[in-house]
Design a protein around this motif. Structure first.
Motif, short mmCIF file in Angstrom:
data_model
loop_
_atom_site.label_atom_id
_atom_site.label_comp_id
_atom_site.label_asym_id
_atom_site.label_seq_id
_atom_site.Cartn_x
_atom_site.Cartn_y
_atom_site.Cartn_z
N UNK A 100 1.00 -1.28 -0.04
CA UNK A 100 0.07 0.11 -0.08
C UNK A 100 1.01 1.27 0.06
N UNK A 101 2.02 1.35 0.88
CA UNK A 101 2.79 2.35 0.70
C UNK A 101 3.46 2.68 -0.49
N UNK A 102 3.99 1.70 -1.15
CA UNK A 102 4.69 1.55 -2.39
C UNK A 102 3.80 2.12 -3.52
N UNK A 103 2.38 1.94 -3.50
CA UNK A 103 1.65 2.20 -4.48
C UNK A 103 1.24 3.66 -4.32
N UNK A 104 0.91 4.16 -2.90
CA UNK A 104 0.91 5.69 -2.63
C UNK A 104 2.20 6.33 -3.18
N UNK A 105 3.44 5.83 -3.16
CA UNK A 105 4.70 6.44 -3.51
C UNK A 105 4.41 6.60 -4.92
N UNK A 106 4.17 5.42 -5.85
CA UNK A 106 4.22 5.52 -6.86
C UNK A 106 3.26 6.35 -7.60
N UNK A 107 1.97 6.64 -7.09
CA UNK A 107 1.04 7.65 -7.27
C UNK A 107 1.63 9.01 -7.27
N UNK A 108 2.16 9.36 -6.17
CA UNK A 108 2.94 10.62 -5.75
C UNK A 108 3.83 10.96 -6.86
N UNK A 109 4.70 9.77 -7.21
CA UNK A 109 5.97 10.47 -7.92
C UNK A 109 5.69 9.94 -9.42
N UNK A 110 4.50 9.61 -9.75
CA UNK A 110 4.20 9.42 -11.24
C UNK A 110 4.96 8.14 -11.68
N UNK A 111 5.12 7.10 -10.66
CA UNK A 111 5.77 5.81 -11.62
C UNK A 111 4.79 4.79 -11.66
N UNK A 112 5.04 3.91 -12.58
CA UNK A 112 3.97 2.81 -12.74
C UNK A 112 4.45 1.56 -11.95
N UNK A 113 3.65 0.79 -11.25
CA UNK A 113 3.79 -0.22 -10.59
C UNK A 113 3.52 -1.54 -10.85
N UNK A 114 4.32 -2.52 -10.97
CA UNK A 114 4.22 -3.89 -11.37
C UNK A 114 4.26 -4.77 -10.07
N UNK A 115 3.07 -5.35 -9.66
CA UNK A 115 3.12 -6.07 -8.41
C UNK A 115 3.02 -7.54 -8.80
N UNK A 116 3.82 -8.50 -8.18
CA UNK A 116 3.66 -9.87 -8.22
C UNK A 116 2.78 -10.64 -7.27
#
Ligand SMILES: NC(=O)c1ccc[n+]([C@@H]2O[C@H](COP(=O)([O-])OP(=O)(O)OC[C@H]3O[C@@H](n4cnc5c(N)ncnc54)[C@H](OP(=O)(O)O)[C@@H]3O)[C@@H](O)[C@H]2O)c1
Length: 307
Positions: A100-116
């Motif tokens: 959840x924290x990584x998703x929040x940071x991806x949103x804030x910093x405009x990064x794409x998230x690939x989750x396994x």
């Protein structure tokens, strides 16, 4: 065009090492691998490495500021089913809260998230499963992955992919854990027989093929749910029977048992497996047939491969 800056969490594991090898053939990509150890376990990695515990939210945030990733491949997890069952709080901290924290940071910093994620999201009543089948996990590990997928959806991030995979096998440098293929080889080499479940059906996946699918998701900037797994659905017993002769062992050394007998402490979905049509048609994902994967793995393990 912006060159990708790819941050990998949990990069010292089986899939993380396979992914680093695959990304090494993408010269424009700037890759930063991270894991719990002080130094990387992969010996010939071509990118950078820094230690990172994903449950240290402040450290993850600082790394986002320092590296400014355009894509994050989030592999770090408590991935052992029994360990998750025994310590559900730790499992939740690593698998759900860190995601959840990584998703929040991806949103804030405009990064794409690939989750396994995993085929253990499904109850195994009626496999194989497609991406839009309803998750109904039967153990703590599966529940944590479902909650992590939900946390990503609820984060408001739009550029994300959740990748479900199944019974991954392969090899790497100084891996902490064994997988179905390396465990079987260890036992058969020692002259023992190997018990394998006849009642658990999965879609065995060769780690380098999965890594190729992950690279395609990053490169084609794909979002949503993807099943990246082998094409064949097999019982674990049939998989081992198929693998043993390719590795130069007598297939009769594989002995039948049940999942409940092998794993009394945590239930597993039985009639599982994943359909990969979406990945085949949208990504051009082409996992090799099991016998070809075993032959390749056998060579990497230095085994005398049967012709
Ligand atoms: N292998 C499969 O069959 C399979 C199937 C479906 C889904 N997946 C998922 O795929 C991902 C990668 O799996 P894998 O097979 O490569 O598993 P793995 O070998 O266990 O890799 C997971 C990695 O995460 C690391 N890790 C654990 N806690 C961490 C933390 N707090 N901070 C940073 N790193 C941490 C582990 O470190 P240590 O090695 O030091 O423990 C390990 O290197 C996982 O999310 C797993 O759930 C795997």
């Amino acid at each position: 065009m912006q060159y990708p800056r790819i941050l990998i969490t949990g990069s010292d594991g089986l899939i993380g090492q396979a992914l680093q090898r695959k990304l090494a053939n993408w010269p424009e990509a700037d890759v930063l691998a991270t894991g719990l150890d002080a130094s990387p376990r992969l010996r010939d990695g071509s990118g950078g490495y820094v230690p990172l515990d994903v449950t240290d939210h402040g450290a993850v945030e600082r790394l986002f500021l320092d590296f400014a990733p355009t894509a994050v491949v989030h592999l770090a997890a408590m991935s052992k089913v029994e360990a998750c069952e025994q310590d559900k709080e730790a499992c939740w901290r690593v698998n759900v809260e860190a995601t959840a924290n990584i998703a929040r940071l991806c949103k804030y910093h405009g990064a794409r998230l690939v989750f396994l994620s995993t085929d253990f999201l499904f109850d195994g009543a009626n496999g194989p499963y497609a991406e839009d089948d309803y998750p109904a996990p039967v153990n703590a590990y599966g529940r944590s992955k479902q909650a992590a997928e939900n946390a990503i959806r609820l984060s408001g991030l739009t550029q994300w992919a959740s990748v479900r995979t199944s019974l991954v096998f392969g090899t790497g440098d100084d891996l902490k854990g064994l997988n179905i293929a390396t465990l079987m080889v260890r036992e058969l080499k020692a002259g023992a027989s190997f018990l394998a479940a006849t009642d658990q059906f999965r879609s065995p996946t060769y780690a380098p093929d999965l890594a190729d699918g992950l690279r395609r998701i990053i490169q084609f900037e794909k979002s949503g749910l993807y099943h990246l797994a082998g094409r064949e659905r097999l019982s674990v017993f049939d998989l081992c029977r198929l693998a043993a002769p390719v590795f130069g062992f007598d297939p009769n050394l594989i002995e039948p048992t049940t999942t409940a007998a092998l794993h009394p402490d945590a239930p597993r979905p039985l009639n599982g497996g994943l359909l990969i049509l979406r990945a085949e048609s949208e990504l051009g994902f082409r996992p090799r047939p099991p016998a070809e994967a075993f032959a390749d793995l056998g060579k990497r393990l230095g085994l005398p491969i049967a012709a």
